[in-house]
Design a protein around this motif. Structure first.
Motif, mmCIF file in Angstrom:
data_model
loop_
_atom_site.group_PDB
_atom_site.id
_atom_site.type_symbol
_atom_site.label_atom_id
_atom_site.label_comp_id
_atom_site.label_asym_id
_atom_site.label_seq_id
_atom_site.Cartn_x
_atom_site.Cartn_y
_atom_site.Cartn_z
ATOM 1 N N CYS A 1 1.037 -1.167 -0.039
ATOM 2 C CA CYS A 1 0.187 0.168 -0.191
ATOM 3 C C CYS A 1 0.849 1.271 -0.023
ATOM 4 C CB CYS A 1 -0.739 -0.131 1.150
ATOM 5 S SG CYS A 1 -1.864 -1.419 1.262
ATOM 6 N N PRO A 2 1.856 1.505 -0.933
ATOM 7 C CA PRO A 2 2.492 2.833 -0.948
ATOM 8 C C PRO A 2 1.552 4.139 -1.089
ATOM 9 C CG PRO A 2 2.844 1.409 -3.147
ATOM 10 C CD PRO A 2 2.138 0.586 -2.274
ATOM 11 N N GLN A 3 2.115 5.409 -0.549
ATOM 12 C CA GLN A 3 1.209 6.251 -0.749
ATOM 13 C C GLN A 3 1.747 7.506 -1.782
ATOM 14 O OE1 GLN A 3 0.338 8.626 3.118
ATOM 15 N NE2 GLN A 3 0.389 6.540 3.849
ATOM 16 N N LEU B 1 -4.358 4.252 7.864
ATOM 17 C CA LEU B 1 -5.579 3.815 7.411
ATOM 18 C C LEU B 1 -4.826 3.028 5.974
ATOM 19 C CD1 LEU B 1 -8.491 3.227 6.756
ATOM 20 C CD2 LEU B 1 -8.671 5.640 5.400
ATOM 21 N N ARG B 2 -5.233 1.782 5.790
ATOM 22 C CA ARG B 2 -4.710 0.939 4.601
ATOM 23 C C ARG B 2 -5.593 0.022 4.152
ATOM 24 N NH1 ARG B 2 -1.374 4.415 5.427
ATOM 25 N NH2 ARG B 2 0.796 4.122 6.547
ATOM 26 N N VAL B 3 -5.978 -0.127 2.685
ATOM 27 C CA VAL B 3 -6.778 -1.125 2.340
ATOM 28 C C VAL B 3 -6.080 -1.879 1.147
ATOM 29 C CG1 VAL B 3 -9.050 -1.274 1.022
ATOM 30 C CG2 VAL B 3 -8.913 0.296 2.847
ATOM 31 N N LEU C 1 -8.892 -4.684 -3.134
ATOM 32 C CA LEU C 1 -10.276 -4.472 -2.698
ATOM 33 C C LEU C 1 -10.784 -2.936 -2.537
ATOM 34 C CD1 LEU C 1 -9.927 -7.153 0.203
ATOM 35 C CD2 LEU C 1 -11.265 -7.128 -1.843
ATOM 36 N N ARG C 2 -10.038 -2.185 -3.227
ATOM 37 C CA ARG C 2 -10.146 -0.683 -3.018
ATOM 38 C C ARG C 2 -11.692 -0.385 -3.775
ATOM 39 N NH1 ARG C 2 -4.260 1.411 -3.304
ATOM 40 N NH2 ARG C 2 -3.484 0.440 -1.337
ATOM 41 N N ARG D 1 -14.578 -0.014 -2.674
ATOM 42 C CA ARG D 1 -15.658 -0.697 -2.437
ATOM 43 C C ARG D 1 -16.180 -0.081 -0.842
ATOM 44 N NH1 ARG D 1 -14.282 -6.879 -2.457
ATOM 45 N NH2 ARG D 1 -15.421 -6.657 -0.799
ATOM 46 N N GLY D 2 -15.621 0.981 -0.446
ATOM 47 C CA GLY D 2 -16.255 1.414 1.011
ATOM 48 C C GLY D 2 -15.424 0.763 1.995
ATOM 49 N N ILE D 3 -14.301 0.127 1.950
ATOM 50 C CA ILE D 3 -13.755 -0.401 2.948
ATOM 51 C C ILE D 3 -13.274 0.670 3.752
ATOM 52 C CG2 ILE D 3 -11.973 -1.845 3.839
ATOM 53 C CD1 ILE D 3 -12.584 -3.891 1.579
ATOM 54 N N ALA D 4 -12.511 1.608 3.209
ATOM 55 C CA ALA D 4 -11.804 2.535 4.190
ATOM 56 C C ALA D 4 -12.800 3.403 4.874
ATOM 57 C CB ALA D 4 -10.834 3.313 3.150
ATOM 58 N N GLY D 5 -13.785 3.712 4.194
ATOM 59 C CA GLY D 5 -14.994 4.443 5.013
ATOM 60 C C GLY D 5 -15.542 3.525 6.201
ATOM 61 N N ASN E 1 -2.625 12.988 -2.399
ATOM 62 C CA ASN E 1 -3.347 11.654 -2.147
ATOM 63 C C ASN E 1 -4.706 11.669 -2.372
ATOM 64 O OD1 ASN E 1 -4.227 9.025 -1.317
ATOM 65 N ND2 ASN E 1 -2.888 8.953 0.509
ATOM 66 N N MET F 1 -7.386 9.421 -0.681
ATOM 67 C CA MET F 1 -7.628 9.681 0.606
ATOM 68 C C MET F 1 -8.526 10.962 0.781
ATOM 69 S SD MET F 1 -7.199 8.420 3.521
ATOM 70 C CE MET F 1 -7.825 9.310 5.276
ATOM 71 N N GLY G 1 -10.914 11.449 -1.560
ATOM 72 C CA GLY G 1 -12.138 10.765 -1.726
ATOM 73 C C GLY G 1 -12.830 10.303 -0.493
HETATM 74 C C1 LIG Z 1 -6.741 5.588 0.666
HETATM 75 C C2 LIG Z 1 -7.349 4.115 0.711
HETATM 76 C C3 LIG Z 1 -7.337 3.805 2.168
HETATM 77 C C4 LIG Z 1 -8.903 4.202 0.201
HETATM 78 O O1 LIG Z 1 -9.362 2.893 0.457
HETATM 79 P P1 LIG Z 1 -10.860 2.427 -0.261
HETATM 80 O O2 LIG Z 1 -11.312 1.322 0.397
HETATM 81 O O3 LIG Z 1 -10.469 2.311 -1.655
HETATM 82 O O4 LIG Z 1 -11.768 3.776 -0.102
HETATM 83 P P2 LIG Z 1 -13.118 3.671 -0.234
HETATM 84 O O5 LIG Z 1 -13.763 2.545 -1.065
HETATM 85 O O6 LIG Z 1 -13.864 3.543 1.187
HETATM 86 O O7 LIG Z 1 -13.414 4.993 -0.766
HETATM 87 C C5 LIG Z 1 -14.254 6.061 -0.135
HETATM 88 C C6 LIG Z 1 -14.634 7.433 -1.088
HETATM 89 O O8 LIG Z 1 -13.271 7.511 -1.791
HETATM 90 C C7 LIG Z 1 -13.317 7.718 -3.215
HETATM 91 N N1 LIG Z 1 -11.982 6.966 -3.745
HETATM 92 C C8 LIG Z 1 -11.349 6.210 -3.310
HETATM 93 N N2 LIG Z 1 -10.238 5.884 -4.005
HETATM 94 C C9 LIG Z 1 -10.142 6.752 -4.979
HETATM 95 C C10 LIG Z 1 -9.479 7.356 -5.927
HETATM 96 N N3 LIG Z 1 -8.215 6.653 -6.225
HETATM 97 N N4 LIG Z 1 -9.487 8.259 -6.607
HETATM 98 C C11 LIG Z 1 -10.692 9.081 -6.519
HETATM 99 N N5 LIG Z 1 -11.725 8.842 -5.437
HETATM 100 C C12 LIG Z 1 -11.432 7.708 -4.632
HETATM 101 C C13 LIG Z 1 -14.482 6.449 -3.216
HETATM 102 O O9 LIG Z 1 -15.139 6.475 -4.630
HETATM 103 C C14 LIG Z 1 -15.369 6.667 -2.241
HETATM 104 O O10 LIG Z 1 -16.203 7.832 -2.822
HETATM 105 P P3 LIG Z 1 -17.861 7.822 -2.744
HETATM 106 O O11 LIG Z 1 -18.143 7.233 -1.277
HETATM 107 O O12 LIG Z 1 -18.351 9.130 -2.958
HETATM 108 O O13 LIG Z 1 -18.134 6.543 -3.610
HETATM 109 C C15 LIG Z 1 -6.490 3.171 -0.005
HETATM 110 O O14 LIG Z 1 -6.471 3.775 -1.551
HETATM 111 C C16 LIG Z 1 -5.395 3.019 0.387
HETATM 112 O O15 LIG Z 1 -4.770 2.023 1.202
HETATM 113 N N6 LIG Z 1 -4.128 3.905 -0.118
HETATM 114 C C17 LIG Z 1 -2.744 3.651 0.281
HETATM 115 C C18 LIG Z 1 -2.343 3.985 1.641
HETATM 116 C C19 LIG Z 1 -2.951 5.517 1.963
HETATM 117 O O16 LIG Z 1 -2.751 6.634 1.160
HETATM 118 N N7 LIG Z 1 -3.539 5.655 2.934
HETATM 119 C C20 LIG Z 1 -4.122 6.922 3.471
HETATM 120 C C21 LIG Z 1 -3.175 7.643 4.319
HETATM 121 S S1 LIG Z 1 -3.516 9.426 4.859
#
Ligand SMILES: CC(C)(COP(=O)(O)OP(=O)(O)OC[C@H]1O[C@@H](n2cnc3c(N)ncnc32)[C@H](O)[C@@H]1OP(=O)(O)O)[C@@H](O)C(=O)NCCC(=O)NCCS
Length: 334
Positions: free
Chosen positions: A22-24, A84-86, A90-91, A93-97, A123, A126, A128
């Motif tokens: 999960c790079p950022q 927060l990491r997903v 599985l991105r 799909r609402g898991i981070a929320g 980012n 994030m 989003g």
């Molecule tokens: C950031 C991260 C945790 C998001 O996880 P996720 O499970 O895909 O997020 P969700 O599915 O819960 O998305 C929630 C909202 O963000 C939006 N979103 C998620 N990824 C997106 C992207 N790449 N670009 C634009 N919007 C995005 C979704 O569409 C959703 O919006 P909606 O509710 O209006 O449909 C994941 O991408 C990740 O692990 N990234 C690497 C680590 C990181 O950056 N962590 C955050 C550090 S601050």
């Protein structure tokens, strides 16, 4: 079906393995190396971590720290969300929320009435997540990347305590509308310095959360190749890290100065200390528009010293948020 449960140290290796995929960041892509997954959270006095599993496989993490902070003059109990990491499979799909809501549900009965997180400028994913959780963009700060590659020959600055520097910082640069109350010297504190006209503390995340470069923007890749080849390699110029390289860096925080000249003199001394300690970059944390900022910016090595913006996102769990105009940055949140 996502199952969310509390973390225990026995899950550390699984969480570290998840983090590795999960790079950022987008332009600059970084991953982290840490001794245990909870090492960062454990720098706070009160913290929690949740994990998410699908089909038995660990696919998500989210951490929080409970800490006092002053918002518009009132002391509040905040929950700071981080780690927060997903899993990439599985991105979206609402898991981070769901993970973030689980953290807020755990923090609220413990007294938290304000939730915040910090997001690096590019980012998008994030942002989003925060948008979909209806979090408010509540300002932020930036870091100036100061590459350390040659001696500046600066005058030494006497050492002092981080508490003294913090008090002087708040007197000189405050008041702040949002001010997380710092604990004792944070794990990773290197040294605090004062010249009388300027002061700062230095913090290293090396033992907790070392940053590893995964990707740099194309212009920086080209610069890396050019700087590594003759004739440039013979000159004292900054270098660009290669993929897989762990960055050795210091954060310069609580920086305050009477003027640009004093800020510059202190940073040049920090530069020389960093060089002697094998540190490649200093990240200078800047909140707002201090008077010394233009001169310090101009003194940074002209090549390869980008400014990285960070946003503060917040939800007032009691009702509508009065957005803070200016924040104080705590080293542990970096
Ligand atoms: C950031 C991260 C945790 C998001 O996880 P996720 O499970 O895909 O997020 P969700 O599915 O819960 O998305 C929630 C909202 O963000 C939006 N979103 C998620 N990824 C997106 C992207 N790449 N670009 C634009 N919007 C995005 C979704 O569409 C959703 O919006 P909606 O509710 O209006 O449909 C994941 O991408 C990740 O692990 N990234 C690497 C680590 C990181 O950056 N962590 C955050 C550090 S601050």
């Amino acid at each position: 079906m996502l199952e969310i449960s509390d973390y225990s140290p026995a899950l550390s290796d699984e969480c570290v393995a998840l983090e590795r995929v999960c790079p950022q960041g987008e332009r600059f892509r970084l991953s982290f190396r840490r001794p245990t997954f909870h090492a960062r959270a454990a720098t706070y006095e009160r913290w929690g971590l949740v994990v998410g599993r699908e089909g038995g496989r660990l696919v998500a993490t989210c951490a929080y720290a409970l800490r006092p902070a002053i918002l518009h003059g009132e002391t509040r109990t905040t929950a700071f969300g981080f780690d927060l990491r997903v899993h990439p499979d599985l991105r979206q799909r609402g898991i981070a929320g769901r993970m973030t809501r689980a953290v807020i549900e755990r923090a609220t009965p413990q007294g938290a009435d304000l939730f915040y997180t910090q997001v690096v400028g590019d980012n998008r994913a994030m942002f989003g997540v925060c948008r979909s959780l209806r979090m408010t963009l509540a300002g932020g700060y930036r870091t100036l990347v100061w590459p350390v590659f040659r001696r500046r020959g600066a005058r030494a600055a006497p050492e002092t305590t981080p508490a003294q520097i913090h008090d002087a910082y708040v007197r000189a640069e405050g008041p702040f509308d949002f001010h997380p109350i710092p604990g004792p010297a944070p794990a990773g504190h290197v040294v605090s310095l004062t010249t009388g006209a300027a002061g700062c503390s230095l913090w290293s995340n090396e033992a907790l959360l070392a940053e590893v470069v995964e990707r740099v923007p194309p212009a920086y890749r080209a610069a890396r190749l050019a700087l590594a080849a003759p004739p440039l390699r013979w000159l004292p110029l900054p270098r660009v890290p290669a993929p897989g390289e762990a960055l050795r860096s210091w954060f310069v925080y609580d920086l305050h100065a009477a003027d640009g000249h004093a800020a510059r003199a202190l940073l040049e001394h920090v530069n020389d200390r960093a060089l002697a300690s094998g540190i490649g970059y200093c990240y200078v944390v800047v909140s707002g528009e201090p008077s010394w900022w233009p001169e310090l910016r101009a003194a940074a090595p002209p090549l390869l010293s980008p400014i990285i913006p960070y946003s503060l996102l917040m939800t007032d769990l009691r009702g509508p948020l009065r957005v803070p105009a200016r924040m104080c940055v705590d080293a542990r949140d970096l």
